[in-house]
Write a protein that holds these residues in place. Structure first.
Motif, PDB file in Angstrom:
ATOM      1  N   LYS A   1       0.848  -1.199   0.000  1.00  0.00           N
ATOM      2  CA  LYS A   1       0.000   0.000   0.000  1.00  0.00           C
ATOM      3  C   LYS A   1       0.887   1.255   0.000  1.00  0.00           C
ATOM      4  O   LYS A   1       0.644   2.214  -0.738  1.00  0.00           O
ATOM      5  CB  LYS A   1      -0.893  -0.036   1.245  1.00  0.00           C
ATOM      6  N   ARG A   2       1.943   1.219   0.832  1.00  0.00           N
ATOM      7  CA  ARG A   2       2.848   2.381   0.867  1.00  0.00           C
ATOM      8  C   ARG A   2       3.573   2.548  -0.461  1.00  0.00           C
ATOM      9  O   ARG A   2       3.803   3.671  -0.910  1.00  0.00           O
ATOM     10  CB  ARG A   2       3.838   2.233   2.025  1.00  0.00           C
ATOM     11  N   LEU A   3       3.915   1.420  -1.108  1.00  0.00           N
ATOM     12  CA  LEU A   3       4.563   1.515  -2.431  1.00  0.00           C
ATOM     13  C   LEU A   3       3.647   2.254  -3.416  1.00  0.00           C
ATOM     14  O   LEU A   3       4.095   3.137  -4.156  1.00  0.00           O
ATOM     15  CB  LEU A   3       4.871   0.103  -2.957  1.00  0.00           C
TER      16      LEU A   3
ATOM     17  N   ALA B   1       6.996   9.677   0.865  1.00  0.00           N
ATOM     18  CA  ALA B   1       7.205   8.732  -0.244  1.00  0.00           C
ATOM     19  C   ALA B   1       8.529   8.017   0.004  1.00  0.00           C
ATOM     20  O   ALA B   1       9.525   8.660   0.349  1.00  0.00           O
ATOM     21  CB  ALA B   1       7.262   9.481  -1.572  1.00  0.00           C
ATOM     22  N   LYS B   2       8.519   6.706  -0.200  1.00  0.00           N
ATOM     23  CA  LYS B   2       9.785   5.967  -0.109  1.00  0.00           C
ATOM     24  C   LYS B   2      10.315   5.911  -1.531  1.00  0.00           C
ATOM     25  O   LYS B   2      10.043   4.968  -2.289  1.00  0.00           O
ATOM     26  CB  LYS B   2       9.522   4.576   0.489  1.00  0.00           C
ATOM     27  N   ALA B   3      10.998   6.989  -1.895  1.00  0.00           N
ATOM     28  CA  ALA B   3      11.449   7.158  -3.279  1.00  0.00           C
ATOM     29  C   ALA B   3      12.969   7.134  -3.332  1.00  0.00           C
ATOM     30  O   ALA B   3      13.641   7.591  -2.394  1.00  0.00           O
ATOM     31  CB  ALA B   3      10.931   8.477  -3.835  1.00  0.00           C
TER      32      ALA B   3
ATOM     33  N   ASN C   1      15.069  10.189  -2.329  1.00  0.00           N
ATOM     34  CA  ASN C   1      15.158  10.542  -0.901  1.00  0.00           C
ATOM     35  C   ASN C   1      16.410   9.965  -0.255  1.00  0.00           C
ATOM     36  O   ASN C   1      16.886  10.460   0.762  1.00  0.00           O
ATOM     37  CB  ASN C   1      13.983   9.951  -0.124  1.00  0.00           C
ATOM     38  N   TYR C   2      16.907   8.906  -0.843  1.00  0.00           N
ATOM     39  CA  TYR C   2      17.997   8.185  -0.190  1.00  0.00           C
ATOM     40  C   TYR C   2      19.364   8.786  -0.476  1.00  0.00           C
ATOM     41  O   TYR C   2      20.381   8.299   0.025  1.00  0.00           O
ATOM     42  CB  TYR C   2      17.883   6.685  -0.501  1.00  0.00           C
ATOM     43  N   LEU C   3      19.390   9.903  -1.196  1.00  0.00           N
ATOM     44  CA  LEU C   3      20.618  10.701  -1.249  1.00  0.00           C
ATOM     45  C   LEU C   3      20.839  11.299   0.134  1.00  0.00           C
ATOM     46  O   LEU C   3      21.956  11.310   0.659  1.00  0.00           O
ATOM     47  CB  LEU C   3      20.485  11.802  -2.302  1.00  0.00           C
TER      48      LEU C   3
ATOM     49  N   SER D   1      14.311  14.233  13.732  1.00  0.00           N
ATOM     50  CA  SER D   1      13.564  13.614  12.636  1.00  0.00           C
ATOM     51  C   SER D   1      13.680  12.094  12.759  1.00  0.00           C
ATOM     52  O   SER D   1      12.901  11.468  13.468  1.00  0.00           O
ATOM     53  CB  SER D   1      14.071  14.131  11.289  1.00  0.00           C
ATOM     54  N   GLU D   2      14.680  11.499  12.117  1.00  0.00           N
ATOM     55  CA  GLU D   2      14.810  10.033  12.120  1.00  0.00           C
ATOM     56  C   GLU D   2      16.237   9.652  11.767  1.00  0.00           C
ATOM     57  O   GLU D   2      17.064  10.505  11.472  1.00  0.00           O
ATOM     58  CB  GLU D   2      13.839   9.422  11.099  1.00  0.00           C
ATOM     59  N   GLY D   3      16.516   8.345  11.769  1.00  0.00           N
ATOM     60  CA  GLY D   3      17.818   7.848  11.367  1.00  0.00           C
ATOM     61  C   GLY D   3      17.933   7.819   9.852  1.00  0.00           C
ATOM     62  O   GLY D   3      16.967   8.120   9.136  1.00  0.00           O
ATOM     63  N   ALA D   4      19.113   7.431   9.374  1.00  0.00           N
ATOM     64  CA  ALA D   4      19.336   7.391   7.927  1.00  0.00           C
ATOM     65  C   ALA D   4      18.313   6.483   7.245  1.00  0.00           C
ATOM     66  O   ALA D   4      17.835   6.779   6.154  1.00  0.00           O
ATOM     67  CB  ALA D   4      20.750   6.890   7.645  1.00  0.00           C
ATOM     68  N   GLY D   5      17.983   5.391   7.893  1.00  0.00           N
ATOM     69  CA  GLY D   5      16.997   4.472   7.321  1.00  0.00           C
ATOM     70  C   GLY D   5      16.159   3.825   8.407  1.00  0.00           C
ATOM     71  O   GLY D   5      15.745   2.669   8.271  1.00  0.00           O
ATOM     72  N   GLU D   6      15.913   4.571   9.492  1.00  0.00           N
ATOM     73  CA  GLU D   6      15.196   4.012  10.639  1.00  0.00           C
ATOM     74  C   GLU D   6      14.444   5.136  11.337  1.00  0.00           C
ATOM     75  O   GLU D   6      14.866   6.279  11.299  1.00  0.00           O
ATOM     76  CB  GLU D   6      16.159   3.414  11.689  1.00  0.00           C
TER      77      GLU D   6
ATOM     78  N   GLY E   1       7.060   4.927   9.251  1.00  0.00           N
ATOM     79  CA  GLY E   1       7.547   3.547   9.240  1.00  0.00           C
ATOM     80  C   GLY E   1       6.505   2.538   9.691  1.00  0.00           C
ATOM     81  O   GLY E   1       5.711   2.796  10.610  1.00  0.00           O
ATOM     82  N   ILE E   2       6.549   1.398   9.070  1.00  0.00           N
ATOM     83  CA  ILE E   2       5.626   0.321   9.419  1.00  0.00           C
ATOM     84  C   ILE E   2       6.073  -0.351  10.720  1.00  0.00           C
ATOM     85  O   ILE E   2       5.251  -0.740  11.542  1.00  0.00           O
ATOM     86  CB  ILE E   2       5.497  -0.639   8.214  1.00  0.00           C
ATOM     87  N   THR E   3       7.372  -0.418  10.952  1.00  0.00           N
ATOM     88  CA  THR E   3       7.861  -0.935  12.237  1.00  0.00           C
ATOM     89  C   THR E   3       7.502   0.048  13.354  1.00  0.00           C
ATOM     90  O   THR E   3       7.114  -0.364  14.458  1.00  0.00           O
ATOM     91  CB  THR E   3       9.381  -1.149  12.198  1.00  0.00           C
ATOM     92  N   ARG E   4       7.616   1.340  13.064  1.00  0.00           N
ATOM     93  CA  ARG E   4       7.220   2.388  14.023  1.00  0.00           C
ATOM     94  C   ARG E   4       5.771   2.156  14.436  1.00  0.00           C
ATOM     95  O   ARG E   4       5.449   2.135  15.626  1.00  0.00           O
ATOM     96  CB  ARG E   4       7.401   3.746  13.329  1.00  0.00           C
TER      97      ARG E   4
ATOM     98  N   GLY F   1      13.057  -0.239  12.238  1.00  0.00           N
ATOM     99  CA  GLY F   1      12.766  -0.251  10.808  1.00  0.00           C
ATOM    100  C   GLY F   1      12.747  -1.696  10.355  1.00  0.00           C
ATOM    101  O   GLY F   1      13.158  -2.592  11.110  1.00  0.00           O
ATOM    102  N   THR F   2      12.301  -1.911   9.144  1.00  0.00           N
ATOM    103  CA  THR F   2      12.254  -3.280   8.635  1.00  0.00           C
ATOM    104  C   THR F   2      13.636  -3.909   8.692  1.00  0.00           C
ATOM    105  O   THR F   2      13.801  -5.033   9.144  1.00  0.00           O
ATOM    106  CB  THR F   2      11.719  -3.270   7.196  1.00  0.00           C
ATOM    107  N   ALA F   3      14.646  -3.191   8.233  1.00  0.00           N
ATOM    108  CA  ALA F   3      16.002  -3.731   8.238  1.00  0.00           C
ATOM    109  C   ALA F   3      16.559  -3.753   9.659  1.00  0.00           C
ATOM    110  O   ALA F   3      17.062  -4.770  10.129  1.00  0.00           O
ATOM    111  CB  ALA F   3      16.895  -2.913   7.318  1.00  0.00           C
TER     112      ALA F   3
HETATM  113  C1  PLP Z   1      14.268   6.781   5.935  1.00  0.00           C
HETATM  114  C2  PLP Z   1      13.587   5.650   6.619  1.00  0.00           C
HETATM  115  N1  PLP Z   1      12.927   5.869   7.757  1.00  0.00           N
HETATM  116  C3  PLP Z   1      12.294   4.889   8.416  1.00  0.00           C
HETATM  117  C4  PLP Z   1      12.306   3.594   7.936  1.00  0.00           C
HETATM  118  C5  PLP Z   1      11.577   2.521   8.665  1.00  0.00           C
HETATM  119  O1  PLP Z   1      10.417   2.175   7.946  1.00  0.00           O
HETATM  120  P1  PLP Z   1       9.817   0.722   8.004  1.00  0.00           P
HETATM  121  O2  PLP Z   1       9.606   0.396   9.440  1.00  0.00           O
HETATM  122  O3  PLP Z   1       8.517   0.835   7.271  1.00  0.00           O
HETATM  123  O4  PLP Z   1      10.766  -0.194   7.348  1.00  0.00           O
HETATM  124  C6  PLP Z   1      12.993   3.302   6.755  1.00  0.00           C
HETATM  125  C7  PLP Z   1      13.025   1.951   6.215  1.00  0.00           C
HETATM  126  O5  PLP Z   1      12.205   1.615   5.397  1.00  0.00           O
HETATM  127  C8  PLP Z   1      13.632   4.354   6.072  1.00  0.00           C
HETATM  128  O6  PLP Z   1      14.302   4.119   4.939  1.00  0.00           O
END
Ligand code: PLP
Length: 305
Positions: free
Chosen positions: A59-61, A157-159, A162-164, A191-196, A218-221, A255-257
């Motif tokens: 759905k988020r995609l 958006a998980k685009a 954004n990951y730059l 805000s948040e971590g690099a990917g969390e 985040g879905i884990t959030r 986060g998922t990872a």
């Molecule tokens: C920038 C960023 N924030 C937060 C998250 C955590 O999101 P999720 O729990 O949906 O994986 C991620 C990983 O997807 C992310 O890339």
């Protein structure tokens, strides 16, 4: 060590050998960051392999694609099947799944009409921040790079583009010898971590920045907020000044990872006792309990692989 790749990948409707899933060097996404993607985990459980919150990730995609007007040539159901197919093709149970949709080869202009390429990869994956991280926690620093200001690049958006920002934050942290970087928003607030996403524990309650603080919802959030509230822990979404990272009793990332990763210090200042705190531990137990049967899945999050 050379990277090892899975045997198969799903690409534009078919399972094919990994090496055959290629794109042209003039694909739009390569130049302009115009891709949307997801990161999803599958787990082995006592009742067989499951894909965690597959429907919510897809759905988020589609939401990410909507924000960028990226036409999706497949339905959510088709992509759910693709996830299952690629796991099966590679005989995977515990894996990380990566659906990605991107503007492919078409015109060269920014607003060119381009076909959408879609792929789903899956590979075996252990703890993202290292095997020690879940147990002993990681060190973190506040990045010198801020996250995007509102009305610039939407963090909802998980685009790809954004990951730059995420790369600047993560690479700076690693260069300085920290496990991960935490970013402030353009307001100067957490805000948040690099990917969390990031949580603080203060006086027994969980505190986390609101989605308006330039973060990915985040879905884990959401999972941890739901688990915490189900167990009677207060969760407060609020503006958080940087220094609360130093003063909190516990800090962790999710986060998922990253799953649920304790943070033992921020900017070299010890957090709490410098070890995973009791609430972080309980959240880890409830979270991982979903996969070993200790936590009842009352929410329909465990989807058949
Ligand atoms: C920038 C960023 N924030 C937060 C998250 C955590 O999101 P999720 O729990 O949906 O994986 C991620 C990983 O997807 C992310 O890339």
């Amino acid at each position: 060590m050379a990277q090892r790749y899975p045997d198969f990948i799903w690409h534009n409707g078919a399972i094919k050998p990994w090496a055959e899933a290629t794109v042209h060097v003039m694909a739009h996404a390569l130049h302009y960051g115009s891709s949307v993607f997801e990161g999803i985990r599958s787990y082995r459980t006592p009742n067989g392999a499951i894909i965690f919150r597959l429907g919510d990730h897809l759905k988020r995609l589609f939401h990410s694609a909507k924000i960028y007007d990226i036409d999706m040539p497949y339905s959510q159901e088709q992509l759910a099947s693709a996830c299952r197919e690629v796991m099966k093709a590679n005989a995977l149970e515990q894996s990380y799944l990566r659906p990605v949709a991107f503007r492919g080869l078409g015109g060269f202009g920014l607003s060119a009409e381009t076909p959408t390429d879609v792929a789903v990869a899956a590979w075996p994956m252990g703890p993202y921040l290292g095997p020690e991280a879940l147990e002993n926690g990681i060190t973190a620093c506040v990045s010198s790079w801020q996250r995007m200001a509102p009305n610039t690049i939407p963090t909802g958006a998980k685009a790809g583009g954004n990951y730059l920002s995420g790369q600047l934050i993560a690479r700076e942290a690693r260069r300085l010898g920290f496990g991960e970087g935490i970013a402030l928003a353009s307001t100067g607030l957490l805000s948040e971590g690099a990917g969390e996403n990031v949580f603080l524990v203060m006086d027994g309650a969980l505190h986390t920045a609101p989605v308006s603080a330039a973060l990915l919802n985040g879905i884990t959030r959401h999972t941890l907020i739901t688990l915490a509230r189900a167990h009677g822990i207060d969760v407060i979404e609020r503006d958080l000044p940087r220094e609360y990272l130093y003063l909190a009793d516990e800090v962790f990332m999710c986060g998922t990872a990253a799953e649920v990763t304790p943070i033992r210090s921020v900017d070299g200042k010890q957090v709490g006792t410098g070890k995973a705190g009791p609430i972080t531990r309980r959240l880890q137990e409830w979270f991982f309990g979903l996969f070993d049967g200790r936590t009842q899945d009352e929410w329909g999050w465990l989807e058949r692989a």
